[in-house]
Design an enzyme around this catalytic site. Structure first.
Site, PDB file in Angstrom:
ATOM      1  N   HIS A   1     -47.142   3.756  35.762  1.00 10.80           N
ATOM      2  CA  HIS A   1     -47.818   3.320  34.352  1.00 10.80           C
ATOM      3  C   HIS A   1     -47.146   3.056  33.239  1.00 10.80           C
ATOM      4  O   HIS A   1     -46.414   3.342  33.151  1.00 10.80           O
ATOM      5  CB  HIS A   1     -48.392   4.714  33.711  1.00 10.80           C
ATOM      6  CG  HIS A   1     -49.689   4.625  32.831  1.00 10.80           C
ATOM      7  ND1 HIS A   1     -50.752   3.940  33.210  1.00 10.80           N
ATOM      8  CD2 HIS A   1     -49.240   5.137  31.262  1.00 10.80           C
ATOM      9  CE1 HIS A   1     -51.296   3.644  32.092  1.00 10.80           C
ATOM     10  NE2 HIS A   1     -51.022   4.764  30.560  1.00 10.80           N
ATOM     11  N   SER A   2     -47.116   1.705  33.231  1.00  8.15           N
ATOM     12  CA  SER A   2     -46.587   1.368  32.150  1.00  8.15           C
ATOM     13  C   SER A   2     -45.438   1.262  31.640  1.00  8.15           C
ATOM     14  O   SER A   2     -44.493   0.632  32.753  1.00  8.15           O
ATOM     15  CB  SER A   2     -46.515   2.245  30.507  1.00  8.15           C
ATOM     16  OG  SER A   2     -46.248   1.391  29.399  1.00  8.15           O
ATOM     17  N   CYS A   3     -43.891   1.784  30.947  1.00 12.16           N
ATOM     18  CA  CYS A   3     -42.761   1.119  31.451  1.00 12.16           C
ATOM     19  C   CYS A   3     -42.340   2.263  32.865  1.00 12.16           C
ATOM     20  O   CYS A   3     -41.435   1.371  34.524  1.00 12.16           O
ATOM     21  CB  CYS A   3     -42.177   2.142  31.317  1.00 12.16           C
ATOM     22  SG  CYS A   3     -41.654   0.946  29.276  1.00 12.16           S
TER      23      CYS A   3
ATOM     24  N   SER B   1     -50.067   0.537  37.291  1.00  7.92           N
ATOM     25  CA  SER B   1     -50.739   0.734  36.356  1.00  7.92           C
ATOM     26  C   SER B   1     -50.361   0.266  33.827  1.00  7.92           C
ATOM     27  O   SER B   1     -49.336   0.446  34.107  1.00  7.92           O
ATOM     28  CB  SER B   1     -51.475   2.021  35.917  1.00  7.92           C
ATOM     29  OG  SER B   1     -51.844   2.283  34.846  1.00  7.92           O
TER      30      SER B   1
END
Length: 259
Positions: A100-102, A128
């Site tokens: 997720h993200s980073c 994500s």
């Protein structure tokens, strides 16, 4: 609080980088890479929510939770190598990566390194809330904002429990790790490596200001094995929203167990 989460969820610390909820006889192993500043406990609720056929392994990075006394990573290359080595013994059978993200960038880089080493490859990458590398390179950097501006920006994205968000001392303790993670990835020049031989599914919230819908299609240029998108209600942290989280769990379960 951390110990309570691990006991309730079944996630148990197995090594500095790994919290795992052992499920003997499971059909699939899902490796989860957390967002900036996040720890393995971000996936605590995933264990009871996912079918018994899926074993959850949450990646724990330095500088948070049980590793709070360690400095956060400052170079992507060594971090990717360390994570890849730590995950190695568990990369057997059917498995996928979720980031997720980073964490999506870290999951992608680990998959790239595994492929370069001729090692096992994920059945699928679930990336994500993260624009493609080309789109992300054009996005304004926030790690070099003033402390006040940076805090305001990450607060706008959400992702903090309400009781934490209103606790100045808690936020003072969390923000430096979040900042370190943003600095790590915003200063990293991601290059176009060999196409992955694992399919990529990009998951995103329809109102995510950090990963607008037009920025995610470029991930299709990074795989030779198939690309798809899945859009959910919500913003950058859609996967933690009540109601949407159940939709996320159902989607992931169907996707990984279909194989």
């Amino acid at each position: 609080m951390t110990t309570h989460i691990r006991q309730r969820s079944g996630l148990v610390l197995e090594s500095p980088f790994i919290w795992r909820a052992r499920r003997p006889g499971s059909r699939h192993r899902l490796f989860c890479f957390p967002h900036a500043g996040g720890g393995a406990s971000a996936f605590a609720d995933w264990v009871p929510a996912l079918p018994a056929d899926i074993e959850v392994v949450a990646v724990q990075l330095p500088g948070r939770q049980n590793r709070i006394l360690e400095d956060p990573a400052t170079e992507v290359g060594p971090l990717v190598r360390d994570v890849t080595e730590a995950l190695g013994p568990l990369l057997t059978g059917s498995f996928s990566f979720f980031g997720h993200s980073c964490g999506a960038l870290l999951a992608y880089e680990v998959a790239q390194l595994l492929q370069a080493q001729g090692g096992p490859r994920p059945d699928r990458l679930f990336l994500s809330a993260q624009p493609s590398p080309a789109a992300a390179a054009l996005r304004p950097k926030i790690h070099n904002l003033s402390e006040e501006e940076f805090r305001a920006e990450v607060m706008r994205l959400g992702g903090f429990d309400e009781e934490v968000a209103v606790d100045e001392d808690a936020m003072d303790a969390l923000i430096p790790t979040v900042l370190a993670d943003f600095a790590l990835w915003e200063q990293h020049a991601m290059t176009m490596g060999p196409l992955l031989q694992s399919p990529i599914t990009v998951m995103v919230g329809e109102t995510d200001v950090r990963a607008p819908l037009e920025t995610i299609e470029g991930w299709g240029d990074h795989t030779a094995a198939g690309f798809e998108q899945r859009i959910f209600p919500g913003g950058h942290f859609y996967l933690f929203d009540a109601g949407t989280d159940a939709e996320v769990f159902a989607f992931l379960a169907e996707a990984v167990l279909a194989h």
